[in-house]
Scaffold this active site. Sequence first.
Site, PDB file in Angstrom:
ATOM      1  N   TYR A   1      -1.954 -12.863  -4.377  1.00  0.00           N
ATOM      2  CA  TYR A   1      -1.202 -12.243  -5.063  1.00  0.00           C
ATOM      3  C   TYR A   1       0.140 -12.443  -5.296  1.00  0.00           C
ATOM      4  CZ  TYR A   1      -1.101  -8.696  -1.571  1.00  0.00           C
ATOM      5  OH  TYR A   1      -0.684  -7.981  -0.379  1.00  0.00           O
TER       6      TYR A   1
ATOM      7  N   THR B   1      -4.867  -3.289   8.679  1.00  0.00           N
ATOM      8  CA  THR B   1      -4.905  -4.767   8.097  1.00  0.00           C
ATOM      9  C   THR B   1      -4.595  -5.824   9.389  1.00  0.00           C
ATOM     10  OG1 THR B   1      -3.706  -6.206   6.496  1.00  0.00           O
ATOM     11  CG2 THR B   1      -2.446  -4.551   7.650  1.00  0.00           C
TER      12      THR B   1
ATOM     13  N   LYS C   1      -8.291  -5.623  11.719  1.00  0.00           N
ATOM     14  CA  LYS C   1      -9.599  -5.111  11.203  1.00  0.00           C
ATOM     15  C   LYS C   1     -10.926  -5.568  11.814  1.00  0.00           C
ATOM     16  CE  LYS C   1      -7.917  -6.110   6.494  1.00  0.00           C
ATOM     17  NZ  LYS C   1      -8.328  -6.630   4.967  1.00  0.00           N
TER      18      LYS C   1
ATOM     19  N   ALA D   1     -11.428 -12.684   4.681  1.00  0.00           N
ATOM     20  CA  ALA D   1     -11.656 -12.229   3.342  1.00  0.00           C
ATOM     21  C   ALA D   1     -12.845 -12.891   2.701  1.00  0.00           C
ATOM     22  CB  ALA D   1     -10.263 -12.733   2.415  1.00  0.00           C
TER      23      ALA D   1
ATOM     24  N   ILE E   1      -7.141 -14.759  -4.619  1.00  0.00           N
ATOM     25  CA  ILE E   1      -6.997 -13.626  -3.720  1.00  0.00           C
ATOM     26  C   ILE E   1      -5.629 -13.270  -3.548  1.00  0.00           C
ATOM     27  CG2 ILE E   1      -9.331 -13.092  -3.259  1.00  0.00           C
ATOM     28  CD1 ILE E   1      -8.255 -13.471  -0.285  1.00  0.00           C
TER      29      ILE E   1
ATOM     30  N   SER F   1       0.846  -1.197  -0.200  1.00  0.00           N
ATOM     31  CA  SER F   1      -0.096   0.077  -0.027  1.00  0.00           C
ATOM     32  C   SER F   1       0.743   1.296   0.165  1.00  0.00           C
ATOM     33  CB  SER F   1      -0.944  -0.086   1.150  1.00  0.00           C
ATOM     34  OG  SER F   1      -1.960  -0.975   0.996  1.00  0.00           O
TER      35      SER F   1
HETATM   36  P1  ATR Z   1      -8.334 -14.554   5.824  1.00  0.00           P
HETATM   37  O1  ATR Z   1      -8.379 -13.541   6.834  1.00  0.00           O
HETATM   38  O2  ATR Z   1      -7.220 -13.888   4.724  1.00  0.00           O
HETATM   39  O3  ATR Z   1      -9.479 -14.786   5.051  1.00  0.00           O
HETATM   40  P2  ATR Z   1      -8.447 -16.800   7.480  1.00  0.00           P
HETATM   41  O4  ATR Z   1      -9.597 -15.848   8.212  1.00  0.00           O
HETATM   42  O5  ATR Z   1      -7.416 -17.345   8.264  1.00  0.00           O
HETATM   43  O6  ATR Z   1      -7.735 -15.662   6.555  1.00  0.00           O
HETATM   44  O7  ATR Z   1      -9.162 -17.734   6.758  1.00  0.00           O
HETATM   45  C1  ATR Z   1      -8.426 -18.708   5.560  1.00  0.00           C
HETATM   46  C2  ATR Z   1      -9.734 -19.487   5.205  1.00  0.00           C
HETATM   47  O8  ATR Z   1      -8.900 -20.404   4.291  1.00  0.00           O
HETATM   48  C3  ATR Z   1     -10.542 -20.433   6.280  1.00  0.00           C
HETATM   49  O9  ATR Z   1     -11.571 -20.394   5.730  1.00  0.00           O
HETATM   50  C4  ATR Z   1      -9.570 -21.842   6.198  1.00  0.00           C
HETATM   51  O10 ATR Z   1     -10.324 -22.965   6.331  1.00  0.00           O
HETATM   52  P3  ATR Z   1     -10.861 -23.384   7.922  1.00  0.00           P
HETATM   53  O11 ATR Z   1     -11.973 -22.366   8.294  1.00  0.00           O
HETATM   54  O12 ATR Z   1     -11.057 -24.596   7.656  1.00  0.00           O
HETATM   55  O13 ATR Z   1      -9.547 -22.817   8.825  1.00  0.00           O
HETATM   56  C5  ATR Z   1      -9.051 -21.699   4.680  1.00  0.00           C
HETATM   57  N1  ATR Z   1      -7.743 -22.341   4.622  1.00  0.00           N
HETATM   58  C6  ATR Z   1      -6.650 -22.150   5.011  1.00  0.00           C
HETATM   59  N2  ATR Z   1      -5.637 -22.935   4.510  1.00  0.00           N
HETATM   60  C7  ATR Z   1      -6.199 -23.885   4.019  1.00  0.00           C
HETATM   61  C8  ATR Z   1      -5.854 -25.086   3.326  1.00  0.00           C
HETATM   62  N3  ATR Z   1      -4.457 -25.380   3.382  1.00  0.00           N
HETATM   63  N4  ATR Z   1      -6.679 -25.635   2.465  1.00  0.00           N
HETATM   64  C9  ATR Z   1      -7.907 -25.592   2.347  1.00  0.00           C
HETATM   65  N5  ATR Z   1      -8.618 -24.326   3.103  1.00  0.00           N
HETATM   66  C10 ATR Z   1      -7.549 -23.608   3.628  1.00  0.00           C
END
Ligand code: ATR
Length: 302
Positions: free
Chosen positions: A246, A66, A70, A133, A244, A21
């Site tokens: 990048y 961030t 958040k 996200a 998402i 940013s």
């Molecule tokens: P963000 O704020 O970036 O969305 P987050 O809140 O940690 O990050 O969410 C990450 C999402 O990706 C979660 O839904 C997670 O699944 P769980 O709810 O089962 O934890 C999912 N996720 C993370 N690592 C994953 C993986 N290796 N395979 C599949 N889903 C994954």
Amino acid sequence: MINGTTKIFGIIGDPVEHSLSPPMFNAAFKSLNLDYAYVPFNVKKQDLKFAIAGAKAFDIKGLNVTIPHKRKVLNEIDKFDIMANLIGAVNTIKFHNGKSYGFNTDCVGAVRAIEEVSNLNDKNVVIVGAGGAARAIAFQVAITNVKNLTIINRSEKKAKSLVYDLKTLLSANFKDNSKLDDITIDFSHIDLNFDYGGIDSIPKHLKNADILIDTTPVGMDPNVDAEPIATANEMHSDLIVNDIVYNPINTCLLKEAKLANATIVSGIKMLLYQGAENFKIWTGLEAPIDLMEKTLLNEINK
Ligand code: ATR
């Protein structure tokens, strides 16, 4: 050049050192000859309250927020817009006349990124993941004219809770939205340890999907060779695929999408368009999108 009249903007988070940013906004401010500067601030969880109070005291004009602040930052803000309220997260603050105003622009940024290649009218949208996200994106997608929104997540609990919130909060806030009944859910267990091709749920939903949005960190640096959540043979050429992640831009999922001749929306677009929304909130001006995108790409390729 920073001088006595320069207006200060910034980003608070922890970590914040690798944020894209600052270069994006500083380039945008410079190109429009605005006497503004954008600074990264590493703020620890326990210091959030003081950081917001301090920002007011220092007459900082705007902040991005961030990880990990958040959600918690809502407690420190005077007023927030409806999407920040529904999603329960703020990524942008504007300070004005001693008050703080919170916005969620991640949500609209994500949808604008998709709209660059297609409108969402009557589309079947599949979102993989149910974290922060996914929540922002799902709320915005759900208030467009999509036909169907399916949330697929590894853990049932988070997916269920997101869909519950979508249904209850949106029906409470958008009473005229007739699309709410179309929100469906699949509690498939996605896990990197599995063979994704062997999981029924994603291919089944992709057959009729128009748009796939992957909000999981799968494929993010350094795990660039991770097993993607879907493979080319499970996709079709009319599908729009948005990852998402990048970093890298060309993720394992987008590589598969290219093989399937699907339309690709890279993760940089969400960052770009949420930035463009922030720029407008802070300056009242349209953001120099092309320049901001070029700056982001330059930074990533460094
Ligand atoms: P963000 O704020 O970036 O969305 P987050 O809140 O940690 O990050 O969410 C990450 C999402 O990706 C979660 O839904 C997670 O699944 P769980 O709810 O089962 O934890 C999912 N996720 C993370 N690592 C994953 C993986 N290796 N395979 C599949 N889903 C994954």
